[in-house]
Enzyme design. Structure first.
Site, PDB file in Angstrom:
ATOM      1  N   GLY A  13       0.839  -1.198   0.000  1.00 32.55           N
ATOM      2  CA  GLY A  13       0.000   0.000   0.000  1.00 32.55           C
ATOM      3  C   GLY A  13       0.867   1.238   0.000  1.00 32.55           C
ATOM      4  O   GLY A  13       2.054   1.206   0.315  1.00 32.55           O
ATOM      5  N   ASP A  33      -8.349   8.392  12.620  1.00 31.32           N
ATOM      6  CA  ASP A  33      -8.479   8.090  11.193  1.00 31.32           C
ATOM      7  C   ASP A  33      -9.168   6.733  11.005  1.00 31.32           C
ATOM      8  O   ASP A  33      -8.688   5.861  10.280  1.00 31.32           O
ATOM      9  CB  ASP A  33      -7.104   8.088  10.507  1.00 31.32           C
ATOM     10  CG  ASP A  33      -7.214   8.220   8.988  1.00 31.32           C
ATOM     11  OD1 ASP A  33      -8.303   8.584   8.505  1.00 31.32           O
ATOM     12  OD2 ASP A  33      -6.217   7.947   8.297  1.00 31.32           O
TER      13      ASP A  33
END
Length: 744
Positions: A415, A533
């Site tokens: 990622g 988050d």
């Protein structure tokens, strides 16, 4: 060295002339001020393929060139870099002094045969009341990024594009067919006098510098330059090794083939050293006659040109040096030569030993200092001072992690985000790990690394990704986690072909485990932790679909004597708590709101922000709450996960979601309350539920019976039904939702 540099300069100076000489007689070589070298061309038989066709529009003065048959103007073509410079319209969103929108232009750049350079371009948004996105495609996958800029007066910002009046972000690599969107939160009503418009655009980052005059200057600008990449055979994915075997190999005589660096396939051609010209033309790379160019580099000997090089014939009394120069011989007899040779060898050997020992010692000292520097730069002193248990995590060496990732091979990337990249690694004992590598030279990323390490050292929970260790002796800090093999919750919900493997019971289990992990962070650690988050892409799933909460780079520790913090607003668009965004006051209820968006996402299988949906449905949180208030929950649920057996459970989770999405933080439940409710649903035995109408009169009390109430932390009455706790929703909340989420 000087001769090598001179060769390069001569090659650059003569390339254009050689290319022109190799062009076919009927092929035009320029359009207006633009030089058009092969493989690009404007006439039949003068270009390599469809993507290399250039349309020269002679109705303009001077003439203007466009990609293929479209309307994308080309301003520069680079053969060496495999790049084109094109002009792209900028997006704008303008209002009059009464807050009425007068212009909203959201331009697209259609590049199905090219990719937007992620290394040369940046995405900018300029304005004091601005949110902007850029969306593109990589194959069939959609990628989007964006940013928010805000300010109340022109005196509040400096000339750095850091979120005040201007924000910027990187472009995902290999993006095609990009679309720019720009909107306003408050229609510029309080700032109209100096900033009536917002602007957003992708641009060559060397061609734009934000300043105090940008608000005014951008009103006059329609287009800005964008760098795009091109390559040969990138559509078929051929590399040099594949293409060299085919008859249509584009690299001609005296050339070398270079694979595209980002691994997407395709290649470029370059002339060999000692040759210059156009590597895509047959016989385009011609030998450089160094004997003529350098005015006899063999002086006092005679120069002889060779393919790609030259050699010398030296006169009597001179000797050849490296085959490319002449030097006068010394008038020394043979015996003196032998003596001098022995002396020179002895001295050289002694010096070599001494220098080797000295260099070895200096390298050891330099390496020790460098490791110490990186240790301090990566926050080692702070971590050592604050946490005595740092040693409980394994300290990896830089060499160990380099071997584990095959020297950080791009094929090992799991990622990528604003923080840097995550690589898959394999340790010598065959243990698979995930290695998080921050960006080079970014102090904010180092601070984020320190923050994440300090947070993770306090966490021990089965539903939080486990920290295995770190490396502090490299230029960029590295964190080593357990490898979670089954991807993210986001991919399982949204990516084609994966949604079917997540039935309702499994989604409910994942939601319960995630809520339990967040409740642990809020109430079970020595110092409460706010994740900040929470989103489906930060929830990983292992091979048993067990949830693992990840990415604590933005998290905050809350001192015991405080229940909120004033911080710089940070989070992901669509998941961001509107109260936190408006007040900058971070509380545990901010995580609750973000978690509510996650629940809405798993109930609907819709992305949290999408400009492909109608305007009123673009923001999932606001759309979901509106659907419940209008007794039309059925219209937003994912029909593939709802059936007669689970409909009551789905309703309860939907009610819980609405409660978490309350605009006022004080009216939201705690994560512990949410976790308890979901755990109760997971453990509930199955019962044969009757078919229930989700969009009608039977749904009058979606949030539970008004007879079962409790008093929340604000003193206001809420509702509690068996199996879930929920709160009321009044018209003021609806107004605040519109105020915070009106994305126009």
């Amino acid at each position: 060295m000087a001769i090598g540099i001179l060769i390069v300069l001569v090659v650059l100076a003569t390339t254009t002339t050689v290319v022109a000489a190799q062009s076919a007689a009927h092929c035009r070589e320029s359009c207006g001020d633009l030089k058009v070298p092969y493989p690009f061309g404007m006439d039949e038989g003068c270009y390599l393929g469809e993507k290399f066709f250039i349309t020269c529009n002679e109705s303009y003065h001077p003439h203007r060139a466009f990609l293929t048959t479209g309307n994308v103007e080309v301003t520069n073509i680079s053969l060496d870099d495999g790049e084109l410079s094109v002009s792209q319209f900028i997006g704008r969103d303008c209002y009059d002094q009464n807050g009425v929108q007068t212009n909203n232009w959201q331009p697209s750049l259609n590049l199905s045969l090219y990719t937007v350079s992620s290394t040369k371009n940046k995405f900018f948004a300029v304005g004091c009341d601005t949110e902007a996105f850029v969306q593109g495609y990589r194959g069939t996958e959609v990628f989007a990024t964006g940013c928010i800029s805000w300010c109340e007066s022109i005196s509040t910002f400096n000339e750095s594009c850091s979120g005040v009046g201007c924000c910027q972000t990187s472009i995902p690599y290999r993006m095609k067919n990009i679309t720019v969107s720009v909107n306003s939160y408050y229609n510029h009503t309080d700032i109209w006098k100096f900033n009536p418009c917002s602007f957003a655009f992708v641009v060559d980052e060397k061609k734009f510098n934000f300043s105090r005059t940008s608000f005014k200057d951008l009103r006059k600008v329609k287009e800005l330059p964008v760098v795009i990449n091109w390559a040969v055979e990138d559509e078929s994915g051929k590399t040099c090794s594949d293409a060299e075997k085919s008859s249509d190999f584009a690299c001609k005589n005296n050339t070398k083939c270079i694979d595209v660096k980002d691994g997407s396939g395709g290649y470029h051609c370059q002339c060999l050293t000692g040759y210059h010209g156009n590597p895509y033309h047959r016989d385009g790379c011609q030998d450089i006659d160094e004997c003529k160019i350098f005015s006899n580099p063999c002086n006092p000997g005679k120069c002889h040109n060779l393919p790609g090089n030259w050699t010398c014939t030296c006169p009597k009394g001179s000797k050849i040096i490296n085959g490319t120069g002449c030097s006068k011989k010394d008038a020394i007899d043979q015996s003196e030569r032998v003596l001098i040779l022995y002396i020179a060898l002895g001295v050289s050997l002694a010096l070599l030993v001494a220098v080797s020992i000295m260099c070895w010692g200096m390298r050891k000292i330099k390496l020790r200092k460098l490791k110490r520097k990186f240790f301090e730069q990566n926050g080692g002193l702070i971590l050592r001072e604050r946490f005595s248990n740092l040693e409980t995590a394994r300290i990896f060496t830089a060499e160990e992690l380099k071997r584990a990732t095959n020297n950080y091979d791009e094929n090992r990337v799991l990622g990528e985000g604003g923080y840097g990249k995550v690589y898959k690694g394999i340790l010598p004992d065959s243990q698979e790990v995930a290695i998080k590598k921050s960006k080079i030279g970014d102090e904010t990323q180092t601070a984020q690394f320190i923050n994440e390490l300090m947070i993770l050292l306090q966490i021990n929970h089965r539903n939080v990704v486990k920290l295995l260790g770190c490396c502090l002796e490299t230029e960029v800090p590295l964190l080593v986690y357990q490898f979670i093999a089954n991807g993210t919750f986001f991919h399982h919900i949204h990516k084609k072909g994966k949604a079917s493997v997540l039935p309702w019971k499994l989604r409910l289990k994942i939601a319960s485990e995630t809520a339990g992990a967040l409740a642990y962070l809020h109430s079970a650690t020595s110092t409460p932790i706010i994740h900040r988050d929470v989103k489906t892409s930060n929830i990983l799933l292992d091979e048993n679909h067990t949830a693992k909460v990840a990415d604590f780079g933005a998290s905050k520790l809350i001192p015991q004597d405080q229940n909120q913090l004033t911080t710089f607003v940070q989070g992901t668009l669509g998941y961001l708590d509107p109260e936190y965004f408006h007040t900058s006051q971070l509380t545990e209820k901010s995580d609750v709101y973000s978690y509510g968006v996650v629940l809405a996402e798993l109930l609907t299988s819709k992305e949290v922000v999408s400009f492909n949906r109608p305007e009123g449905e673009r923001n999932l949180a606001m759309f979901f709450v509106s659907a419940i208030e209008e007794d039309c929950l059925l219209h937003v649920l994912d029909g593939d996960i709802v059936d007669e057996e689970n409909v009551e459970e789905v309703k309860k989770v939907a009610n819980l979601t609405k409660m978490c999405l309350s605009v006022k933080g004080e009216e939201r439940p705690t994560m512990k309350e949410v976790a308890n409710e979901l755990e109760g649903l997971v453990n509930l035995d199955k019962h044969p539920w009757g078919k229930v109408d989700l969009c009608g009169e039977e749904n009058e009390y979606l949030l539970g019976s008004t007879s079962n109430t409790y008093e929340n932390s604000s003193g206001k009455s809420g509702f509690r039904s068996s199996g879930t706790a929920i709160v009321g929703h009044d018209s003021m909340q609806s107004q605040m939702l519109s105020q915070y989420y009106d994305a126009r």
